[in-house]
Design an enzyme around this catalytic site. Sequence first.
Site, PDB file in Angstrom:
ATOM      1  N   GLU A 110     -21.515 -24.327  27.565  1.00 51.29           N
ATOM      2  CA  GLU A 110     -22.921 -23.272  27.267  1.00 51.29           C
ATOM      3  C   GLU A 110     -23.953 -23.920  27.411  1.00 51.29           C
ATOM      4  O   GLU A 110     -24.953 -23.208  28.084  1.00 51.29           O
ATOM      5  CB  GLU A 110     -22.486 -22.582  26.095  1.00 51.29           C
ATOM      6  CG  GLU A 110     -21.139 -21.533  25.920  1.00 51.29           C
ATOM      7  CD  GLU A 110     -21.262 -21.068  24.575  1.00 51.29           C
ATOM      8  OE1 GLU A 110     -20.874 -19.973  24.475  1.00 51.29           O
ATOM      9  OE2 GLU A 110     -20.796 -21.717  23.525  1.00 51.29           O
TER      10      GLU A 110
ATOM     11  N   GLU B 129     -12.746 -21.457  23.096  1.00 42.66           N
ATOM     12  CA  GLU B 129     -12.900 -20.928  21.897  1.00 42.66           C
ATOM     13  C   GLU B 129     -11.777 -19.804  21.404  1.00 42.66           C
ATOM     14  O   GLU B 129     -11.369 -19.740  20.182  1.00 42.66           O
ATOM     15  CB  GLU B 129     -14.288 -20.028  21.438  1.00 42.66           C
ATOM     16  CG  GLU B 129     -15.415 -20.894  21.642  1.00 42.66           C
ATOM     17  CD  GLU B 129     -15.964 -21.686  22.941  1.00 42.66           C
ATOM     18  OE1 GLU B 129     -16.787 -22.229  23.022  1.00 42.66           O
ATOM     19  OE2 GLU B 129     -15.219 -21.182  24.150  1.00 42.66           O
TER      20      GLU B 129
END
Length: 695
Positions: free
Chosen positions: A105, A125
């Site tokens: 990210e 995740e």
Amino acid sequence: MSADYEVRGNVAVITLNNPPVNGLGLETRSAAVEAVRKAGMDPAVKAIVLTGAGKAFSGGADIREFNSPKALTEPTLHTLISTVESSEKPVVAAIHSVAMGGGLELALGCNYRVATPEAQIALPEVKLGILPGAGGTQRMPRLVGLEQAMQMITTGTPVPAEALAGTALFDEVYRPGADLLASAIAFANKVADLRPLPKVRDRKVEHAQPELFISQAREGIKKAAGPFPAPVACVEALIAALTLPFEEGLKVERELFLKLKETNESKSLRHAFFAERAASKIPDVPADTPTRKIASAAVIGAGTMGGGIAMNFANAGIPVTLLEMKQEALDKGLATIRKNYETSVKRGKLTQDKLEQRMQLVTGTLAYEDIAQADITIEAVFEDMAVKTEVFRQLDKVMKPGAILATNTSTLDVNKIAAVTGRPQDVIGLHFFSPANVMKLLEIVRGAKTGKDVLATAMALSKKLKKTGVVAGVCDGFIGNRMLEQYLRQAGFLLDEGCTPEQVDKAIEKFGFAMGPFRMSDLAGNDVGWYIRKRRAIESPELVYSKTADLLCEKGRFGQKTGAGWYDYKPGDRHAYPSQLVNDMIVEYAREQGIERRKISDEEIIERLVYALVNEGAKILEEGIALRASDIDMVYLTGYGFPSWRGGPMFYADCVGLPNVLQAIEKYGRGRHGEAWAPAPLLVRLAVEGKRFNG
């Protein structure tokens, strides 16, 4: 735990430096933000390269800060990404080895990205029951397309950078062996004066048939997700990326992230994540304890278990010798190993070349002398103390000094086995679970005199064999099987009182177990439990069992291997068909014993089975047989089919609330066979104090 800063010509190089995977902890985030701002204020710097030291670009959030205030202390990951994205000078992410989770990210917030071809790219995740919460669901589809992003985010599966070279994710993917940093600096110089600076947030998410794709994705992923809410939430976040302006999409992502973070499913998966790492830590065995070299192995017994154990060593590239007493048994064992590998080839999980390489690592012998130089030997013979101690007497005579002597016993006293040798410090229990070449759990049983170096070696070996090693003390059944006995006792009592095997199995499988107790017993072999109960009758006559399991075995119904057990089986068909003969036998036994059968709810079945595990687990924990409650959870998650989204029996009890668990146990203690429900003192104490097993 910082970010290093240097200037090379007109380019500032910021290197994340937080071993082992450059986790984005508070100190690293703070240093990185300061470095970006420093580069921004330096008139000599025209561009910035962001990379990672050592073996990763960044593995994401620092796991040491999970569930701690540091994770939310400024600068947060969002602040770091915003600082990078708002830089007035171009920022180039130079990605090698691993860019995962928050690390990826962060790279998505850069203006440009370059990479080595083998770098593993992932947003994993979902495997922790959450979704990428720092813009990953909004930026990724803008670069790789909606479908690729959907696949990566809803599964968490890593993809090599080379496979993403044709997407907008990477501006350059260099050839293997290229100097990444030098190439990234050259690239940064090339784009230093280009304006406007490209930002991922300014791109659109494109798809030829978005409505059709969304409809199909929603339906397919919801079906595949089962009890896990995270994959479905990932879909909704990606839909927001497609349909909403970037900032509004970020808000949707954040709301979904916070909601998922509080679900029991995510808490359970995160608990398991930390529990697996905690299991490798042994308080009195430092991480730097010297280990013994394991370059060769021997396995005593070429049956199902011995063959499976041998496969683990071959899979890890360690030569292994199988020892049997008769040529016929040895030939059968070696043939079974080859057949197992051939099945993997047919399923596309193994190449023919790999099969042959592994088979070359497996040899057989009928003589103890031929295994004398092995670094470790594991006995996998019949579960009988006399048989096992005789094996260890032979091993003690022939094995070289310093060899580790391990027993695969599932219940027997490791100290008694070690006592027949002149080197008890070299003896340890390595309890593999069937099928040994598949099951992840390895129960490492520490004897009273087991050397610390032997224990450290066993833990290191478990990792090399790709197992989850959990240390247990010596008692009958150790952690897993000692708890399982109470579970199976309750299952038997439920039959006496009104259930059928099918009802019990269906209830606990609906709860999430991979297999109910009776289907599991049929698979393992009912004669195994029969043998243990016979031993218990001598050693622990106070233990009471339902006699239905013994009656079943007296009929020769040992399970799938005999075509009949608690269920009926058809040739070539492993499906369990309810047996009228068995159900009639159960009813008749209850009548003979004067037991009035009643209707039993699924809720009672689940509570009695699961809380029997919890209560015995509490006793094991208090006795020091298990080092920590999370170790018990790992045993059941990796070896006994406990549902991962419930976190293991001890964590599940924490979620239910220990006062509620205790209240149920006391209720069942007032019923039939109440002596089986004596509450564990630790459970009582924690419930009264309002505490948990897992602090």
